[in-house]
Scaffold this active site. Structure first.
Site, mmCIF file in Angstrom:
data_model
loop_
_atom_site.group_PDB
_atom_site.id
_atom_site.type_symbol
_atom_site.label_atom_id
_atom_site.label_comp_id
_atom_site.label_asym_id
_atom_site.label_seq_id
_atom_site.Cartn_x
_atom_site.Cartn_y
_atom_site.Cartn_z
ATOM 1 N N GLY A 290 -5.125 -4.907 -1.727
ATOM 2 C CA GLY A 290 -5.484 -4.710 -0.206
ATOM 3 C C GLY A 290 -5.740 -3.019 -0.276
ATOM 4 O O GLY A 290 -4.952 -2.120 -0.722
ATOM 5 N N PRO A 291 -6.865 -2.985 0.646
ATOM 6 C CA PRO A 291 -7.748 -3.624 1.414
ATOM 7 C C PRO A 291 -8.869 -4.193 0.559
ATOM 8 O O PRO A 291 -9.608 -5.080 1.444
ATOM 9 C CB PRO A 291 -8.139 -2.646 2.640
ATOM 10 C CG PRO A 291 -8.193 -1.343 1.892
ATOM 11 C CD PRO A 291 -7.111 -1.453 0.710
ATOM 12 N N GLY A 292 -9.125 -3.958 -0.558
ATOM 13 C CA GLY A 292 -9.926 -4.775 -1.354
ATOM 14 C C GLY A 292 -11.244 -4.075 -1.950
ATOM 15 O O GLY A 292 -12.109 -4.591 -2.425
ATOM 16 N N LYS A 294 -11.610 -1.899 -4.440
ATOM 17 C CA LYS A 294 -11.617 -2.052 -6.138
ATOM 18 C C LYS A 294 -11.911 -3.615 -6.386
ATOM 19 O O LYS A 294 -12.644 -4.083 -7.270
ATOM 20 C CB LYS A 294 -10.419 -1.740 -6.718
ATOM 21 C CG LYS A 294 -10.325 -0.017 -6.595
ATOM 22 C CD LYS A 294 -9.356 0.651 -7.494
ATOM 23 C CE LYS A 294 -9.025 1.990 -7.038
ATOM 24 N NZ LYS A 294 -8.320 2.000 -5.653
ATOM 25 N N GLU A 313 -2.096 -9.573 -2.995
ATOM 26 C CA GLU A 313 -1.685 -8.756 -2.041
ATOM 27 C C GLU A 313 -0.680 -9.231 -1.280
ATOM 28 O O GLU A 313 -0.525 -10.351 -0.800
ATOM 29 C CB GLU A 313 -2.982 -8.237 -1.076
ATOM 30 C CG GLU A 313 -2.683 -7.548 0.124
ATOM 31 C CD GLU A 313 -1.756 -6.205 -0.091
ATOM 32 O OE1 GLU A 313 -2.508 -5.430 -0.975
ATOM 33 O OE2 GLU A 313 -0.934 -6.011 0.687
ATOM 34 N N ASP A 339 3.734 -11.463 -3.490
ATOM 35 C CA ASP A 339 4.416 -10.248 -4.126
ATOM 36 C C ASP A 339 4.134 -9.945 -5.585
ATOM 37 O O ASP A 339 4.417 -10.832 -6.532
ATOM 38 C CB ASP A 339 5.746 -10.321 -3.677
ATOM 39 C CG ASP A 339 6.759 -9.288 -4.343
ATOM 40 O OD1 ASP A 339 6.252 -8.418 -4.945
ATOM 41 O OD2 ASP A 339 8.035 -9.181 -3.564
ATOM 42 N N CYS A 409 -3.710 6.774 -6.456
ATOM 43 C CA CYS A 409 -4.366 7.794 -5.723
ATOM 44 C C CYS A 409 -3.308 8.887 -5.257
ATOM 45 O O CYS A 409 -3.527 9.668 -4.578
ATOM 46 C CB CYS A 409 -5.037 7.416 -4.627
ATOM 47 S SG CYS A 409 -4.071 6.690 -3.311
HETATM 48 C C1 LIG Z 1 -3.012 1.578 -3.203
HETATM 49 S S1 LIG Z 1 -3.264 0.362 -2.292
HETATM 50 C C2 LIG Z 1 -4.293 -0.698 -3.187
HETATM 51 C C3 LIG Z 1 -5.836 -0.299 -2.919
HETATM 52 C C4 LIG Z 1 -6.802 -1.425 -3.337
HETATM 53 N N1 LIG Z 1 -6.740 -1.400 -4.750
HETATM 54 C C5 LIG Z 1 -8.346 -1.039 -3.095
HETATM 55 O O1 LIG Z 1 -8.919 -0.397 -3.733
HETATM 56 O O2 LIG Z 1 -8.656 -1.237 -2.120
HETATM 57 C C6 LIG Z 1 -1.684 -0.574 -2.820
HETATM 58 C C7 LIG Z 1 -1.474 -2.164 -2.029
HETATM 59 O O3 LIG Z 1 -0.518 -2.663 -2.749
HETATM 60 C C8 LIG Z 1 0.008 -3.511 -1.690
HETATM 61 N N2 LIG Z 1 1.557 -3.773 -2.215
HETATM 62 C C9 LIG Z 1 2.565 -3.087 -1.889
HETATM 63 N N3 LIG Z 1 3.567 -3.758 -2.572
HETATM 64 C C10 LIG Z 1 3.038 -4.762 -3.062
HETATM 65 C C11 LIG Z 1 3.533 -5.893 -4.058
HETATM 66 N N4 LIG Z 1 5.198 -6.055 -4.111
HETATM 67 N N5 LIG Z 1 2.906 -6.796 -4.463
HETATM 68 C C12 LIG Z 1 1.576 -6.825 -4.078
HETATM 69 N N6 LIG Z 1 0.904 -5.814 -3.435
HETATM 70 C C13 LIG Z 1 1.831 -4.994 -2.946
HETATM 71 C C14 LIG Z 1 0.187 -2.712 -0.521
HETATM 72 O O4 LIG Z 1 0.251 -3.519 0.695
HETATM 73 C C15 LIG Z 1 -1.320 -1.824 -0.489
HETATM 74 O O5 LIG Z 1 -2.398 -2.806 0.039
#
Ligand SMILES: C[S@@+](CC[C@H](N)C(=O)[O-])C[C@H]1O[C@@H](n2cnc3c(N)ncnc32)[C@H](O)[C@@H]1O
Length: 472
Positions: A290-292, A294, A313, A339, A409
């Site tokens: 999320g939010p998608g 990559k 996500e 998760d 990031c």
């Molecule tokens: C840095 S963001 C990812 C950005 C995404 N890769 C993009 O380019 O749009 C990290 C994401 O990991 C999610 N997240 C947090 N804990 C998580 C978990 N245990 N399992 C899966 N996703 C998780 C968060 O809700 C967040 O959307």
């Protein structure tokens, strides 16, 4: 009774209604929302601007000025606080927050814009009359007149401690970053004064808008037809809009064939897709999608190779955003709300895994002007177990011979190298791949094998990427 002759009383000035300047009132409202409700400026501002454009005589120039006033005031808050503190006779915490917001907006106009001094003071005093009342407007007037006595350099000489006495404190005041953030960025960047100053300066610049043309769906050439569009620096799919504008109005973006994406994020997806894997290359996973952004690029790259992308996500509403970003992907994909530390998929299922973990975001300070003031060093302790847990499951999810991309990031060493080093100890069969050759043409990538991008060097967010291959 005194027998002094009475001085004739000055005739009272006739009451004048305060002049309501919609740009400054809107900027003030946005700052209050950021202060009071912990709102994000980049989320609060667009609806306020939309409403103002619908209701009032508010044109594109007004919107640009309001945006600059809000972003600039928030970014430079540390510097302006130091200046304001030198001009008031009590600690800043005893000044009412709305008064402080008006003072900061005024300080920004005086010290950080080309607005003439008299206009900056009078517009701020009028704003104070509208939003604070006449009594407090007098205080605002007195403080701003003191601030107007020096320009920014003059003030920095007065309020920043000398560099030789305390380099980090000096840089913190001059470049408006919390001291702990200066320390953390410097630890990761290394080198002397020039580099860290360039980085801190870059954090205070507004980033260009960068688009990605999703392969197989749009081309960079198509996007280059847009006004003031120039090719990206490093990603063949990137196009930069040098004058900003409204990306949503671009057809390819509205249709989801292109998107807004920093080049650093594009490079992370491209490097993972280019990493050598042994044997099968059909199952790709984005474990924190999320939010998608990559995921949409990976999905398009996977489609070109006949691979399938699973985008996971944890938060259901963000999984919804991922589904939206991937809609229309030319190849097969699935989005799941899951998760990543307790995955529903079997270990060893994937050939390539991206784990772009939640982090402090210290690499994207250009985009979120208030973020540097909200973050605390303790936040690192909160992220540490999650980042390790997510990388652990990512390594378990990839098959032997496959590759995991660990991305953040944030350049903070506690979120980058420390996490990877810890996990490599737990997975003796895993080893780092040199990521640098997978970012062709990108200079200054350090000694590897992981890569750290920098705003002042690469014009990207400070993305970190380590590529880990499971050898056994
Ligand atoms: C840095 S963001 C990812 C950005 C995404 N890769 C993009 O380019 O749009 C990290 C994401 O990991 C999610 N997240 C947090 N804990 C998580 C978990 N245990 N399992 C899966 N996703 C998780 C968060 O809700 C967040 O959307």
């Amino acid at each position: 009774m005194s027998d002094q002759p009475r001085r004739p009383r000055k005739p009272a000035k006739p009451y004048r209604r305060p002049q309501k300047d919609p740009v400054r009132v809107l900027a003030f409202e946005a700052l209050r929302a950021v202060d009071e409700r912990d709102a994000y400026a980049n989320l609060v501002l667009p609806p306020l601007l939309r409403k103002a454009r619908e209701e009032k005589d508010f044109d594109a120039r007004d919107a640009a000025l309001a945006t600059e006033l809000v972003y600039g005031t928030l970014r430079r808050q540390g510097t302006y606080d130091a200046v304001i503190a030198a001009c008031v006779d009590r600690p800043l915490r005893e000044v009412d927050p709305p008064v402080l917001d008006v003072l900061s907006l005024g300080a920004h106009q005086l010290l950080g814009t080309r607005i003439p001094t008299h206009a900056a003071v009078s517009a701020s005093v009028e704003l104070a009359r509208v939003v604070l009342g006449d009594g407090r407007a007098k205080f605002v007037n007195a403080v701003l007149r003191k601030i107007a006595q020096h320009d920014l350099d003059g003030w920095l000489e007065r309020v920043a401690p000398p560099y030789d006495e305390d380099p980090e404190d000096h840089l913190s005041v001059v470049h408006s970053h919390p001291r702990w953030v200066v320390s953390a960025l410097w630890d990761s960047l290394g080198g002397g004064r020039a580099g860290i100053e360039d980085l801190l300066r870059a954090d205070n610049e507004r980033p260009e808008v960068t688009l990605v043309a999703r392969p197989g769906r749009a081309t960079a050439t198509e996007l280059l037809d847009e006004e003031a569009a120039v090719p990206g620096r490093w990603s063949p799919h990137a196009v930069r809009l040098t004058e900003g504008g409204e990306p949503g109005a671009i057809r390819a973006v509205a249709e989801g064939r292109a998107g807004v994406q920093d080049e650093g994020s594009q490079l992370v997806a491209l490097a993972l897709a280019a990493a050598p894997v042994e044997g099968r290359d059909r199952m790709w996973l984005d474990a924190c999608a999320g939010p998608g952004g990559k995921a949409a690029l990976l999905g398009a790259l996977a489609a070109e190779r006949g691979a399938v992308l699973l985008a996971a996500e944890k938060q259901p509403h963000r999984a919804g955003l991922v589904a939206k970003a991937l809609a229309g992907n030319p190849g097969p994909y699935q989005v799941v709300a899951a998760d990543g530390t307790r995955p529903p998929w079997r270990p060893g299922s994937f050939d390539r895994v991206l784990v772009d973990v939640p982090c402090t975001g210290l690499g994207a300070l250009r985009r979120r002007p208030e973020a540097r003031w909200r973050r605390r060093p303790e936040d690192l302790d909160g992220f540490a177990p999650l980042q390790r847990g997510l990388l652990r499951t990512a390594l378990e999810s990839v098959r032997v011979g496959g590759v995991v991309g660990y991305a953040t990031c944030s350049p903070h060493l506690a979120e980058t190298r420390a996490v990877v080093a810890d996990l490599l100890k737990q997975f003796p069969g895993a080893g780092l791949l040199d990521a640098r050759p997978l970012l062709p043409g990108v200079p200054d990538l350090g000694e590897g094998p992981d890569v750290q991008l920098w705003p002042h060097v690469h014009g990207t967010d400070a993305m970190y990427l380590a590529l880990v291959r499971r050898n056994g």
